[in-house]
Scaffold this active site. Structure first.
Site, PDB file in Angstrom:
ATOM      1  N   PRO A 145      46.679  38.798  42.716  1.00 14.50           N
ATOM      2  CA  PRO A 145      45.570  39.260  43.560  1.00 14.50           C
ATOM      3  C   PRO A 145      46.059  40.092  44.739  1.00 14.50           C
ATOM      4  CG  PRO A 145      45.924  36.884  43.838  1.00 14.50           C
ATOM      5  CD  PRO A 145      46.809  37.330  42.718  1.00 14.50           C
ATOM      6  N   GLU A 202      49.996  28.099  41.972  1.00 14.62           N
ATOM      7  CA  GLU A 202      49.953  28.818  43.255  1.00 14.62           C
ATOM      8  C   GLU A 202      50.518  30.239  43.128  1.00 14.62           C
ATOM      9  OE1 GLU A 202      48.690  28.314  46.383  1.00 14.62           O
ATOM     10  OE2 GLU A 202      47.630  26.759  45.282  1.00 14.62           O
ATOM     11  N   ARG A 250      41.607  50.926  25.065  1.00 10.96           N
ATOM     12  CA  ARG A 250      40.486  51.783  24.658  1.00 10.96           C
ATOM     13  C   ARG A 250      40.749  53.263  24.991  1.00 10.96           C
ATOM     14  NH1 ARG A 250      36.193  52.784  27.434  1.00 10.96           N
ATOM     15  NH2 ARG A 250      34.744  51.924  25.922  1.00 10.96           N
ATOM     16  N   ASP A 276      32.708  58.147  29.734  1.00 10.97           N
ATOM     17  CA  ASP A 276      32.588  56.822  30.351  1.00 10.97           C
ATOM     18  C   ASP A 276      32.579  56.919  31.870  1.00 10.97           C
ATOM     19  OD1 ASP A 276      32.403  55.249  28.135  1.00 10.97           O
ATOM     20  OD2 ASP A 276      34.521  54.680  28.079  1.00 10.97           O
TER      21      ASP A 276
HETATM   22  N1  SAM Z   1      48.202  31.716  45.699  1.00 11.55           N
HETATM   23  C1  SAM Z   1      48.016  33.086  45.233  1.00 11.55           C
HETATM   24  C2  SAM Z   1      47.450  33.928  46.335  1.00 11.55           C
HETATM   25  O1  SAM Z   1      46.671  33.405  47.154  1.00 11.55           O
HETATM   26  O2  SAM Z   1      47.745  35.133  46.392  1.00 11.55           O
HETATM   27  C3  SAM Z   1      47.041  33.105  44.060  1.00 11.55           C
HETATM   28  C4  SAM Z   1      47.604  32.494  42.829  1.00 11.55           C
HETATM   29  S1  SAM Z   1      46.426  32.478  41.500  1.00 11.55           S
HETATM   30  C5  SAM Z   1      45.681  30.917  41.718  1.00 11.55           C
HETATM   31  C6  SAM Z   1      47.410  32.240  40.076  1.00 11.55           C
HETATM   32  C7  SAM Z   1      47.716  33.496  39.285  1.00 11.55           C
HETATM   33  O3  SAM Z   1      46.516  34.069  38.809  1.00 11.55           O
HETATM   34  C8  SAM Z   1      48.416  34.622  40.002  1.00 11.55           C
HETATM   35  O4  SAM Z   1      49.818  34.412  40.064  1.00 11.55           O
HETATM   36  C9  SAM Z   1      48.048  35.833  39.191  1.00 11.55           C
HETATM   37  O5  SAM Z   1      48.909  36.018  38.079  1.00 11.55           O
HETATM   38  C10 SAM Z   1      46.663  35.469  38.683  1.00 11.55           C
HETATM   39  N2  SAM Z   1      45.583  36.105  39.448  1.00 11.55           N
HETATM   40  C11 SAM Z   1      44.693  35.486  40.266  1.00 11.55           C
HETATM   41  N3  SAM Z   1      43.819  36.353  40.762  1.00 11.55           N
HETATM   42  C12 SAM Z   1      44.141  37.574  40.275  1.00 11.55           C
HETATM   43  C13 SAM Z   1      43.613  38.870  40.453  1.00 11.55           C
HETATM   44  N4  SAM Z   1      42.562  39.106  41.245  1.00 11.55           N
HETATM   45  N5  SAM Z   1      44.189  39.894  39.790  1.00 11.55           N
HETATM   46  C14 SAM Z   1      45.258  39.680  38.998  1.00 11.55           C
HETATM   47  N6  SAM Z   1      45.810  38.448  38.789  1.00 11.55           N
HETATM   48  C15 SAM Z   1      45.263  37.416  39.422  1.00 11.55           C
END
Ligand code: SAM
Length: 234
Positions: A90, A117, A155, A170
């Site tokens: 994220p 996490e 795609r 698109d």
């Molecule tokens: N503790 C992290 C933080 O607050 O930045 C978030 C960890 S999340 C619970 C677990 C995993 O989900 C991440 O390591 C990532 O691979 C994936 N993930 C969660 N949200 C995402 C997003 N918006 N885009 C891409 N991957 C995401």
């Protein structure tokens, strides 16, 4: 294009990757996609891949060893080829159509899905990956983010949609939203298809669609119009 997905939950990805447009692209050899489980690279008999964070705090953190070992194992199978690594997080660069277009030009992507996490920071700093987020919200794992990214990329591969021009109009492809689409019947519950679409006049249809794209984009996503102006497009 080859895509490797490194994940703790291949079973969350595989049925989706075998369906619809992505599944057909795989079947026809346009894309080849393989999932590898980090857990196979755990170093103890309990197959541990995560541990508590140093400094305390909630949750568990994905450990370096199984992630580096899985990555090196996958890449060793294709020596001489260069992969583009993508870490799903994220905290990464936001996924847009432009990012999907850029990644669709690569020959080989290796996607890393986090869980719990997230990753030990040394994974992020040690593997030289492009970091991608699918939006400003937090998912439980990177698997659904990887599926979104793979769909957006596959795609765009030539032949994946069954016609070279299918993705051309698109939304976002040239910075505008798409025009409204209609199919049979011509009238449904008092709602009629616009006459111009039934006219057979391709010039007028083209002009109407362009007008609709601009109107829609102005009404729903004025930020996209501003981006186009900044890029000097009409
Ligand atoms: N503790 C992290 C933080 O607050 O930045 C978030 C960890 S999340 C619970 C677990 C995993 O989900 C991440 O390591 C990532 O691979 C994936 N993930 C969660 N949200 C995402 C997003 N918006 N885009 C891409 N991957 C995401």
């Amino acid at each position: 294009m080859r895509i490797d997905v490194l994940t703790l939950f291949p079973e969350a990805l595989e049925p989706v990757l075998a369906s619809s447009i992505v599944g057909r692209a795989v079947e026809s050899g346009i894309a080849s996609i393989a999932c590898t489980n980090f857990r196979e690279f755990a170093r103890d008999k309990h197959r541990t891949v995560d541990d508590r964070p140093f400094g305390g705090g909630p949750g568990m953190v994905l450990m370096c060893e199984p992630v580096f070992d899985a990555l090196e194992h996958v890449e060793a199978g294709h020596e001489g080829q260069a992969s583009t690594r993508v870490l799903l997080t994220p905290q990464g660069e936001r996924l847009t159509q432009r990012v999907a277009q850029e990644l669709s030009q690569e020959a080989w992507l290796v996607l890393l899905c986090g869980h719990y996490e997230g990753f030990d920071e040394r994974i992020r700093t040690g593997i030289d990956a492009r970091e991608i987020s699918i939006g400003d919200y937090v998912l439980s794992g990177g698997e659904s983010a990887a599926l979104v990214l793979i769909d957006a990329i596959v795609r765009l591969l030539p032949g994946a949609l069954g016609g070279e021009s299918s993705a051309h109009d698109d939304s976002f492809t040239d910075g505008l939203l798409e025009y409204p689409q209609y199919t049979r019947p011509r009238e449904f519950r008092g709602m009629a298809v616009p006459d111009v679409l039934l006219s057979g006049d391709h010039g007028s249809i083209e002009a109407w669609r362009r007008e609709q794209r601009i109107e829609r984009t102005l009404a729903r996503r004025p930020d996209l119009m501003q981006d186009r102006r900044d890029e000097g497009r009409k």
